[in-house]
Design an enzyme around this catalytic site. Structure first.
Site, PDB file in Angstrom:
ATOM      1  N   ASP A  45      62.059 -41.914 -71.828  1.00  0.00           N
ATOM      2  CA  ASP A  45      63.266 -41.325 -72.397  1.00  0.00           C
ATOM      3  C   ASP A  45      63.531 -40.028 -71.625  1.00  0.00           C
ATOM      4  O   ASP A  45      62.722 -39.587 -70.800  1.00  0.00           O
ATOM      5  CB  ASP A  45      63.131 -41.102 -73.900  1.00  0.00           C
ATOM      6  CG  ASP A  45      64.498 -41.077 -74.576  1.00  0.00           C
ATOM      7  OD1 ASP A  45      65.506 -40.861 -73.872  1.00  0.00           O
ATOM      8  OD2 ASP A  45      64.571 -41.267 -75.789  1.00  0.00           O
TER       9      ASP A  45
HETATM   10  C1  NOJ Z   1      67.939 -39.944 -75.108  1.00  0.00           C
HETATM   11  C2  NOJ Z   1      67.903 -41.053 -76.107  1.00  0.00           C
HETATM   12  O1  NOJ Z   1      66.782 -40.918 -76.963  1.00  0.00           O
HETATM   13  C3  NOJ Z   1      67.893 -42.419 -75.471  1.00  0.00           C
HETATM   14  O2  NOJ Z   1      67.974 -43.391 -76.480  1.00  0.00           O
HETATM   15  C4  NOJ Z   1      69.003 -42.535 -74.484  1.00  0.00           C
HETATM   16  O3  NOJ Z   1      69.081 -43.838 -73.976  1.00  0.00           O
HETATM   17  C5  NOJ Z   1      68.746 -41.514 -73.406  1.00  0.00           C
HETATM   18  N1  NOJ Z   1      68.803 -40.180 -73.986  1.00  0.00           N
HETATM   19  C6  NOJ Z   1      69.748 -41.624 -72.274  1.00  0.00           C
HETATM   20  O4  NOJ Z   1      70.965 -41.154 -72.645  1.00  0.00           O
END
Ligand code: NOJ
Length: 758
Positions: free
Chosen positions: A293
């Site tokens: 993430d």
């Molecule tokens: C943080 C989020 O937790 C995740 O789900 C997302 O895909 C990413 N950012 C990318 O934007």
């Protein structure tokens, strides 16, 4: 030149593919493996690490903004082959420009894979995922994902960071809007439907995208519902509740898995070898790749797990996180870690192999610009043909929570209707928080939807703002806790109306990532507005728009009709109007328990029994309860009314487990009302005694059928090992002898029951 070479390579691949029988998927996958190996043999260590590096582009930021100095040379790094993927770049022209650098200016011309959070639509927006889950309609959910894939792929995207398959029991957590609710069985079915919708049967088709099951693992169990918070979770819950939707995602052949920001039992998911290498890639044999993430590699330092970025990169790669989203640590540290003998190069090669394989499967080596047709983009984006699908999804997502004296459906003419609430006139909020490519103001508001019906006389009065200064991804969201200046006009409008439709709830930006709440009430002054209007005209239809379960006991006690309408996307107002007038008979069922009070959270139907579950005799205190509130939910998991009624009878069980490992359950369901309607028959199981205690009930099957008034259907369900067993605390799957209770009906408190023994 390189593009020509790639085209040639593509033609060779195509030619080779045609030499084999079309259904020999194994051969195709072997060929891809060979091509990947061949490519890997040409790559330097740095180029392999480059594949593991993902940067956010220049269009949106969906996490903390990166340090500017580091962000500046992203394009230069693409040229050097040090970037494998970009996120947050979208639109054909933009993607083409960036892809061109990778393909034409880097040494090996390896195409980038472009990821984006296409969560419930790209420009044409479906309901938020929690709302879609309320439909329990797997076909509609799959179709919604297909629409999202078709539109996003036309804008150059080939990889979505969806579905989020995190189970959550805590409505304070803002991201419950992005999941399928609290139940692992429903969550697993929905995960499969979404993945099938995004990826289709052919990943290399131009209108499908690779999907991501996220966030592995247990992100939905953040303590106190506070975003990014610590997770401490027992093995029984991990194996039986958190893992199943991820396993289901693998069954649906999801191509990527995203790890999670959180710590699980003391170890950040990103650096958790047990989760990623032992379980996901080991026991479950996941062949795709794991993306971190946003900066979750770097965050291992703040977690107090890795001393610095170098240690973080080392932990991440050893644990099995293949691609680093926006922390920069892989690209900066991995080569020297390998050279210093701290990381085995085989781990780097394995990660690069997994990533390259997905790129081959998408067909990016055949044509890196395959998702980059300007014509296709033009004709696909906001194509009116998608409206019917997202409208269908929106209608099916609505849940009728209360309907005293058949207040609904409304008669279609001759009524003076007051419409009250800022959300009634809002064309952006229904798009929800995760609609990053959709344009503000593109949803049909409730007011527009009603007026389009044109059957009654509507007078609108805002009453009060819910929030002001709403801006995406910033904290500039001010809740209106004070301004009641619009109350008097709203009250006057309500006074003279036959019916008052009040549209209240949360603004679309009040749920989602980083939007945890401590309260589950109507934000700001809306509860006061509701009570003031009620004093002059109690004939209220309350339309709720929210991204999480709310606790609204006063409304439940006083308001005759309550409709849970979530954030329904582009066609929001049209869907709500159809339901209010009965042109669609509500069929939604809650995928998450609605509490009476925030203090009951986490509250969920599939809980374990305590040792003292019932009041032993009147007046006693020594049982599991609260002294100041009931311990039961306000609205049950699986609950939702219809404009007709259904009855269940003749629950029979044919236990042939010893012969063919199947317990067959059948039940007769009848539409006992005066309108046609859809019934969702739900089957719950209770394993009465087990070596590790089992929940009081667990959903194990469901089926939807449409029935005309008076019509009956006999439904049958087969329970097999998967439904009958459970995981113990060592992660072993067990089927134990003993008694089981079966409950069948319309919600998680279904009373019709029967039993069998294994
Ligand atoms: C943080 C989020 O937790 C995740 O789900 C997302 O895909 C990413 N950012 C990318 O934007």
């Amino acid at each position: 030149m390189k593009y020509l070479r790639l085209m040639y390579l593509g033609l060779v691949v195509l030619f080779l593919a045609c030499q084999h029988s079309p259904n020999s998927e194994k051969d195709a996958s072997k060929e891809i493996d060979q091509q990947v190996d061949e490519l890997l043999s040409k790559m330097t260590l740095e180029e392999k690490i480059g594949q593991m590096n993902q940067y956010s582009g220049f269009m949106d930021f969906t996490g903390p903004q990166p340090n500017e100095g580091k962000a500046a040379n992203k394009l230069e790094q693409i040229k050097k082959g040090l970037v494998g993927s970009m996120l947050n770049v979208h639109g054909v022209e933009n993607i083409k420009a960036v892809q061109k650098i990778a393909v034409e200016e880097s040494r090996l011309g390896i195409p980038l894979i472009f990821g984006f959070d296409v969560i419930h639509g790209y420009k044409t927006v479906s309901p938020i995922p929690l709302a879609e889950a309320a439909s329990w309609d797997l076909k509609a959910i799959q179709r919604s994902a297909e629409v999202a894939a078709e539109e996003a792929s036309a804008a150059g995207i080939n990889w979505t960071f969806a579905p989020m398959v995190d189970i959550s029991r805590d409505a304070r957590w803002g991201r419950v809007m992005e999941g399928a609710g609290e139940d692992p069985f429903l969550g697993s079915e929905i995960a499969k439907a979404r993945i099938q919708g995004f990826q289709g049967d052919d990943l290399s088709a131009v209108n499908t995208v690779a999907a991501t099951a996220k966030h592995f693992a247990a992100y939905g169990f953040a303590e106190a519902g506070r975003e990014y918070n610590t997770v401490d979770i027992g093995t029984s819950t991990l194996y039986n509740v958190v893992f199943p939707p991820f396993r289901a995602s693998l069954e649906a052949e999801v191509k990527t898995v995203m790890n999670a920001f959180n710590v699980v039992n003391g170890i950040p998911s990103t650096g958790d070898k047990f989760l990623l290498r032992d379980i996901l890639k080991g026991k479950w044999n996941f062949q795709g790749f794991v993306v971190s993430d946003w900066d979750s590699v770097g965050e291992m330092v703040a977690h107090g797990f890795a001393k610095n970025g170098r240690e973080a990169a080392k932990s991440g790669v050893i644990a099995g996180s293949d691609m680093d989203m926006e922390s920069y640590h892989y690209v900066e540290q991995l080569a020297s870690l390998v050279k210093d003998g701290e990381v085995d190069e085989a781990l780097i090669t394995d990660a690069a192999r997994r990533i390259l394989k997905v790129k081959f499967e998408l067909g990016l080596f055949e044509d890196p610009y395959k998702y980059c047709s300007v014509e296709r983009e033009k004709e696909t984006i906001y194509n009116p043909k998608f409206k019917k699908d997202v409208l269908d999804m929106a209608k099916k997502s609505i849940v009728l929570l209360k309907n005293e004296n058949n207040t609904l459906p409304l008669i279609s003419s001759g009524l003076n209707i007051a419409v009250i609430g800022a959300l009634a006139d809002d064309k952006t909020s229904p798009l929800g928080n995760w609609r990053i490519a959709a344009d503000d103001g593109t949803a049909v508001s409730v007011l527009e939807g009603l007026n389009a019906y044109n059957k009654n006389n509507y007078t609108y009065s805002k009453g009060a703002d819910v929030v002001t200064g709403e801006k995406r991804f910033t904290r500039e969201l001010t809740i209106n806790n004070t301004d009641k200046s619009g109350f008097s006009k709203a009250i006057a409008t309500a006074k003279s109306a036959d019916v008052v439709i009040m549209v209240l709830g949360e603004h679309g930006l009040q749920s989602g990532e980083g939007r945890s709440r401590t309260r589950l009430d109507l934000p700001g002054v809306q509860q006061d507005l509701l009570e003031e209007v009620y004093k002059v005209n109690p004939n209220i239809v309350l339309v709720l728009q929210n991204g999480r379960p709310l606790a609204l006991p006063w409304a439940d006690e006083h308001i005759p009709a309550i409709l849970e309408a979530w954030h329904l996307g582009s066609e929001s107002g049209n869907a709500i109007a159809e339901i209010l007038y009965g042109d669609y008979n509500p069929s939604g069922k809650l995928p998450m328990t609605f509490p009476r009070h925030v203090g009951q959270v986490p509250i969920y139907y599939n809980h374990k029994s305590t040792g003292r579950p019932k009041l032993p005799s009147p007046g006693e205190v020594f049982w599991s309860h609260y002294t100041d509130e009931k311990h039961t939910p306000l609205y049950l998991f699986g609950f939702g009314l219809s404009y007709t009624t259904f009855d269940f009878e003749e629950l029979t069980i044919d236990n042939s487990y010893t012969e063919n490992k199947t317990v067959s359950v059948s039940v007769k369901v009848t539409n006992t009302g005066r309108k046609s309607g859809k019934v969702t028959t739900q089957l719950y199981l209770q394993d009465e005694f087990a070596s590790v205690t089992r929940p009081v009930r667990e959903l194990k099957a469901f089926e939807q059928v449409d029935l005309n008034p008076g019509e009956s259907r006999v439904l049958s369900f087969q329970l097999q090992d998967k439904e009958l067993g459970f995981y113990n605390n060592e992660g072993e799957f067990l089927i134990e002898e003993g008694g089981f209770q079966v409950y069948v009906g319309e919600d998680s408190q279904a009373q019709l029951s029967n039993s069998f023994e294994l």
